[in-house]
Design an enzyme around this catalytic site. Structure first.
Site, PDB file in Angstrom:
ATOM      1  N   SER A 152       0.782  -1.234   0.000  1.00 57.17           N
ATOM      2  CA  SER A 152       0.000   0.000   0.000  1.00 57.17           C
ATOM      3  C   SER A 152       0.816   1.289   0.000  1.00 57.17           C
ATOM      4  CB  SER A 152      -0.956   0.012   1.202  1.00 57.17           C
ATOM      5  OG  SER A 152      -0.245   0.036   2.420  1.00 57.17           O
ATOM      6  N   LYS A 175      -5.802   4.552   8.488  1.00 52.56           N
ATOM      7  CA  LYS A 175      -4.714   5.329   7.905  1.00 52.56           C
ATOM      8  C   LYS A 175      -5.011   6.826   7.917  1.00 52.56           C
ATOM      9  CE  LYS A 175      -2.773   1.610   5.155  1.00 52.56           C
ATOM     10  NZ  LYS A 175      -2.289   1.130   3.854  1.00 52.56           N
TER      11      LYS A 175
END
Length: 363
Positions: free
Chosen positions: A257, A302
């Site tokens: 990611s 996140k």
């Protein structure tokens, strides 16, 4: 004993029993929480995250932070009390255990898979950044992994370059599977390869590999669900030769990611001026060699982690926008991106102060 006292005693004992059950009875869940966020333009553990040699680099400013998620280990057994607390907590997320560790995957297997994905994301980030800069990159199809006990074991090896299958040239990793599955299980398939050692020697000596081999392998039947197909027990990938050295130094991080943020960091260091204009930008997203940005897991964790560190803008994969927009931290602007070009366009607007028309999630 009076009835009132007996009732209170029974209720108390029942409550104690329920609490004990909640503490000692495991439930099939795991927990996700915000993890560290690291500026790809800066240092980590005393050394630069991005190290480039053999090519002129430029000073940078601001932040291009990659973000992470912490997860409970594969062998951790959550109890009911912890699960309820996690469900109620704003910054944590409780998910089914199989979401993080499907098919009974062990901690070791998960770590190995994450490490491989992280390594591949670094390679794709380099390619995507250099393509944006019109810097040529040589690429070829390789044997990425060989399944233990498969027909390919001992015949093909990780790093072997696959030039052709049954005489048909291979240009993309997907070509290998297409050509193999044209066969029926039990039939032979012929691979034309450059052995990994020859490829490595040629790269070191900066020459074209000269040694090729034809390897014949008898296919077997796939063990997945659905229609049975012929396989040899390998996965194909892509390897690259870069015209100069790009190293990404970041330990204890896994998964794919961070690809987008690595690519942007590389681009920033190889171009004059500051890509962010000094702004604090964070983000996430996988990236492929062509610069396409893909979705990731744990987007809510996140964004929370990024805002806690001071981020004002968050580059969000288009497919994650809907989930991220449901609970956006105060003061954080979510920017929808589908490609590295989208991200570069958004950063141009940010450093120019023209943020009114940014492609925001939830618009």
């Amino acid at each position: 004993m009076p009835r009132r006292t007996a009732t209170m005693l029974a209720s108390t004992l029942m409550l104690i029993a329920l609490l004990c059950a909640g503490v000692f009875i495991p439930v099939p869940y795991s927990e996700m929480s915000p993890g560290p966020t690291v500026n790809t333009l800066g240092d980590h553990d005393g050394e630069p995250v991005l190290q480039i040699a053999g090519k002129k680099t430029y000073a940078t400013s601001g932040h291009l932070n990659m973000t992470t998620v912490r997860v409970t280990s594969a062998d951790y057994r959550m109890n009911l009390v912890e699960a309820v607390y996690g469900w109620l907590a704003h910054d944590n997320k409780v998910v089914p255990h199989e979401t993080l560790y499907p098919d009974g995957k062990t901690e070791e297997q998960s770590t190995q898979e994450n490490a491989e994905e992280f390594s591949q994301s670094q390679e794709s980030a380099k390619v995507a950044a250099l393509k944006q800069l019109d810097v040529p990159v040589k690429s070829w199809v390789i044997v990425s992994t060989v399944v233990k006990g498969s027909p390919a074991e001992g015949k093909l090896h990780a790093g072997d370059v696959i030039k052709a299958v049954d005489g048909t040239a291979v240009k993309e990793p997907a070509d290998v599977a297409k050509l193999v599955t044209k066969h029926k299980p039990g039939q032979a398939v012929r691979f034309t390869i450059v052995p990994a050692k020859e490829q490595a020697a040629a790269e070191k000596e900066k020459r074209t590999p000269t040694e090729t081999q034809d390897i014949t392998i008898t296919t077997t039947t796939s063990d997945d669900t659905g229609e049975k197909r012929a396989i040899v027990g390998i996965s194909a990938g892509t390897d690259h030769t870069f015209p100069f050295t790009i190293d990404i130094k970041l330990a204890d991080v896994g998964g794919p990611s961070a690809g987008l943020m690595f690519a942007l960091g590389i681009y920033d260091k190889l171009t004059p001026g500051s890509l962010t204009g000094g702004a604090f930008v964070a983000g996430t997203g996988t990236i492929d060699d062509a610069g396409k940005v893909g979705p990731i897991g744990g987007i809510e964790m996140k964004t929370v982690g990024a805002r806690a560190k001071g981020a004002k803008y968050f580059l969000t994969p288009a497919d994650n926008c809907a989930a991220a927009a449901k609970d956006t931290p105060d003061g954080l602007t979510l920017i929808k991106v589908g490609t590295i070009k989208d991200a570069l366009g958004a950063l141009k607007d940010i450093r120019g102060g023209d943020t009114a028309d940014l492609p925001k999630c939830g618009k």
